[in-house]
Write a protein that holds these residues in place. Structure first.
Motif, short mmCIF file in Angstrom:
data_model
loop_
_atom_site.label_atom_id
_atom_site.label_comp_id
_atom_site.label_asym_id
_atom_site.label_seq_id
_atom_site.Cartn_x
_atom_site.Cartn_y
_atom_site.Cartn_z
N VAL A 155 0.85 -1.18 0.00
CA VAL A 155 0.00 0.00 0.00
C VAL A 155 0.89 1.24 0.00
N LYS A 215 -3.30 5.46 -3.64
CA LYS A 215 -4.60 6.14 -3.66
C LYS A 215 -4.61 7.31 -4.62
N GLU A 221 -7.46 3.36 -3.22
CA GLU A 221 -7.18 3.64 -1.82
C GLU A 221 -7.55 2.45 -0.94
N VAL A 222 -6.58 1.98 -0.20
CA VAL A 222 -6.86 0.90 0.75
C VAL A 222 -7.45 1.54 2.00
N VAL A 223 -8.69 1.19 2.30
CA VAL A 223 -9.38 1.84 3.42
C VAL A 223 -9.50 0.94 4.64
N GLY A 224 -9.14 -0.30 4.49
CA GLY A 224 -9.23 -1.18 5.65
C GLY A 224 -8.44 -2.45 5.43
N VAL A 279 -7.47 -6.88 2.09
CA VAL A 279 -7.59 -5.42 2.22
C VAL A 279 -8.82 -4.98 1.46
N VAL A 327 -10.48 -2.05 -0.73
CA VAL A 327 -9.96 -1.01 -1.61
C VAL A 327 -11.10 -0.22 -2.22
N VAL A 337 2.48 -2.00 4.56
CA VAL A 337 1.85 -0.69 4.67
C VAL A 337 2.95 0.36 4.52
N THR A 348 2.35 3.81 3.62
CA THR A 348 1.42 4.90 3.32
C THR A 348 2.00 6.28 3.58
N GLU A 397 -4.45 5.39 9.16
CA GLU A 397 -5.89 5.20 9.32
C GLU A 397 -6.37 3.87 8.75
N LEU A 398 -5.73 3.36 7.71
CA LEU A 398 -6.22 2.11 7.11
C LEU A 398 -6.13 0.94 8.08
#
Lengths: 484, 484
Positions: free
Chosen positions: B8, B35, B80-83, B91, B93, B110, B112, B282-283
């Motif tokens: 990511v 992202k 964008e990886v959000v979680g 993941v 996305v 990660v 980021t 945050e992810l």
């Protein structure tokens, strides 16, 4: 403790020792004998004086005799120590006035330095031919290079200078073509200096690349730089002799390797022979003192010789190599200053090791900077018991987008079995020389190449790319080590 | 091994990891989610772009998307990886097109990065006010600084750039007075950059000296240099707010320390806020991942987080400090590149430590070079369990007789009990910055100050005096340590 600390030689090692001793033992006496008139001069600055970059010869002096006296040091110039009696703990001294005296010592430091080796080339009695290991030679070359009506006698503004020699050289017509014999660092620096004075300069070197101690990668780039600045570099051109009777007329050399027909003679009216130096050890003849590498006086970690209470330091003494742990002889300025200072402390009662040497050296050739440390020559590394693996990489000195980024060649040598770094060199026009100190520090810490690769070196676009050239070289050499 | 290595973030750490992984494991798949539109850009080069020293924004890009693809890396921009679901090893996305997808991973990195911290200053919606942690901001500042009829749109010659924002800034009248909020290294570099563009520049700094991480000796000389070049340096001048509605009109600051009457407002038409960065984590919210210093993701010596098969590297991750052995968060370029590369190798099956960090950093301010390493602040050293002793010396950068010799200030910090070197800084105009690598190497080798004093550093009149400034500093600090 009734007799003084006697020091022979009033340059870097000797005066460092005497000064430190006086500071640490202010109640005790120190006598420094110096056979000549010069003291505390910067040998390494002479090429820059000849070049004209340094305006006055006095700029090259660190300490005047009166400053030495103010430190409480009993300095006796024109006093040559011609013999040492280690049983009686005395030295035999001959003065410039012709007197012979004997001086007792509690401790003795031999800091007699070295003298220019001329190899088979005798420059004596040959006008226009010089070596460069004393200030009088530098003053004479500087005077000779100037046109008689343009010479400024204030250039050699030191009372100790051989004024007659300076005036005789100043009166001669200025030379137009110069030969430098020997492509070591003094030869390279003198080539730049004389080119800077407008001469047609030919640099003769016996083997295939300049600066042999720095390795091929450095030798080649320095030769390119000298050529680009108008110096004729003649490698594989062994000099056979200086031609001339009272005055230098030419250089006879073997031109076969350069495509010539055997021996040739190049007409020159200035020759500087820089083929190395030899240690001054004659005052210890007959004492049975042990000598070692290069015929220098063997010393231990405290600078002690094999004679009781006799120390040696500087260009006349051996040292211990940081990589091999073996005896080495590398006459360099920091070594002399450091050992002198340590011996001064030791004699004053605070035992201080003189430190090991890594053979760290740097040289400037016009806009090119070069430096070396440790073992670079693979043969030398093998002799020291290593199985050497060597890589040379070319990397940028700055981030690629930052103006001024320049190709920097880094050579690293490691031991195959242990991955230990054993030597390296750096050459390039952009802050290359001072980067060698990183390798010197890594060597003294016995680091392996993987450890060097993981060093957290500074990154800032104007000074270094993300991966510093040293890190790039370590990465490549690690790949080679892994692949074996 | 059916699922890919998922990365990511497509900047230094992420692409270093992906590239190394592909080389080491050419049969395995790697997917990089980014992202935004930008990849592989040189954050540290942005001030030099704004200054105009770098001609084209594309010069700051190391890799284009097509070059990444050629390496066999599946790069997906606008993803964008959000979680992260560490149990399912997936993941979540979200794409720029508004789609949501799920991606499984064998290993996850990660990377980021960080984002500009604005402190209490919200620059959004205020024309003429910027932070500087992304390429779009750099392009916008560059466009704004140019007169509307003089702006060259080819400067921002990258397809990823926010063209609308650039054009809007280019159309505005060029600013005349700039405020930089924050005297860290980005602030110093931006002050030089904007001064170079002809602006009247005011640098506001909360505390008493610039570059707090570099220590007082550096901060003072850098401030002097900035002032000499026409920058108004306002230390002890906390900024209270940005003044303006749609467009920046002024900087409100506490002028009491500068002799002023409390709060004052300086009219400006450009403001750059550089008060630090924050890690993007945050992810991983809700995963229970451990965080540490600075709120960054906690990592071990291989870059592993507390979640299984999840790594972190670069500005979003902690690292281990070479001096303290403790966790540290120092977002710097080499750290990111190195850790990414090591993790790429580890995931490919060759476990490779990410290496420790020493906080080595360098900065240029006009003709002044500054650098730092390790622990300089005495309070920080005490917190790390050391009893710090600190000395600053001023020494020459070259032999005194060699033109260009310049005052170089070296600060060394050591631990009183062990004599161990724990940090240092160097500042001066002549090759000062790269000298820090010598100290960085000594720190990583756990050298004591007496060992540093005995280092065989290079001596050559154009580059260093006999006693290098570092050796002089070590000598003085040793005297202090001995005297205690």
């Amino acid at each position: 403790m009734s007799d003084p600390f006697v020091v022979v030689g009033a340059d870097a090692a000797g005066l460092s020792a005497a000064s430190k001793f006086r500071r640490e033992a202010p109640d005790r006496e120190v006598v420094v004998f110096e056979k000549g008139r010069w003291i505390s001069y910067a040998f390494c600055g002479m090429p820059y004086f000849v070049e004209g970059r340094v305006e006055r010869m006095s700029d090259l002096l660190s300490l005047s005799p009166s400053e030495v006296a103010e430190r409480g040091i009993d300095l006796r110039r024109g006093h040559e120590v011609v013999g040492v009696n280690p049983d009686a703990k005395t030295v035999a001294v001959e003065t410039a006035a012709g007197d012979s005296v004997e001086q007792s010592y509690d401790d003795l430091l031999v800091a007699t330095g070295g003298r220019a080796s001329t190899g088979p080339f005798d420059v004596r009695g040959l006008d226009g031919a010089f070596t460069l290991h004393d200030m009088d030679a530098a003053a004479a070359i500087d005077a000779y290079v100037a046109e008689p009506d343009a010479y400024d006698p204030d250039r050699a503004d030191v009372s100790a200078v051989d004024r007659e020699r300076v005036e005789r050289n100043a009166a001669m017509p200025a030379p137009e073509t110069a030969a430098i014999v020997g492509g070591g660092y003094v030869g390279v620096e003198m080539a730049e200096a004389l080119r800077g004075r407008g001469l047609d300069v030919h640099l003769f070197h016996r083997s295939g690349h300049l600066l042999p101690d720095f390795g091929e990668a450095v030798g080649e780039r320095v030769a390119d730089e000298l050529e680009a600045e108008g110096v004729t570099v003649r490698t594989n051109a062994p000099v056979e002799g200086l031609v001339g009777d009272d005055r230098i007329e030419g250089i006879a050399f073997d031109a076969a390797a350069g495509g010539g027909a055997g021996s040739e003679t190049l007409p020159v009216d200035l020759a500087v022979v820089g083929v190395g130096i030899r240690p001054n050890t004659e005052l210890l003849d007959g004492t049975g003192v042990e000598t070692g590498e290069g015929g220098a006086i063997r010393t231990d970690e405290y600078g002690r010789t094999s004679l009781p209470d006799v120390y040696a330091a500087g260009d006349c003494a051996t040292a211990t190599h940081a990589v091999t742990g073996e005896e080495a002889w590398m006459p360099l300025g920091l070594t002399a200053n450091r050992a002198g200072r340590a011996i001064g402390a030791t004699v004053a009662g605070d035992p201080s090791p003189v430190g090991e040497i890594a053979g760290t050296a740097a040289v400037k050739a016009f806009d090119m900077e070069a430096a070396r440390v440790g073992l670079i020559d693979e043969e030398a590394a093998r002799e020291a018991g290593f199985d050497p693996v060597r890589e040379t990489v070319t990397a940028g000195s700055r981030s690629g987008y930052y103006p001024g980024a320049a190709e920097t060649d880094v050579t690293l040598v490691a031991d195959r079995d242990t991955d230990r770094l054993v030597g390296g060199s750096i050459v390039g026009p952009d802050r290359a020389a001072v980067r060698i100190d990183t390798l010197a520090t890594a060597l003294e810490a016995d680091m392996t190449v993987p450890e060097v690769e993981r060093l957290d070196l500074a990154y800032a676009p104007p000074f270094s790319p993300v991966w510093d050239p040293i890190l790039v070289a370590a990465k490549v050499l690690n790949g080679t080590l892994d692949g074996d």
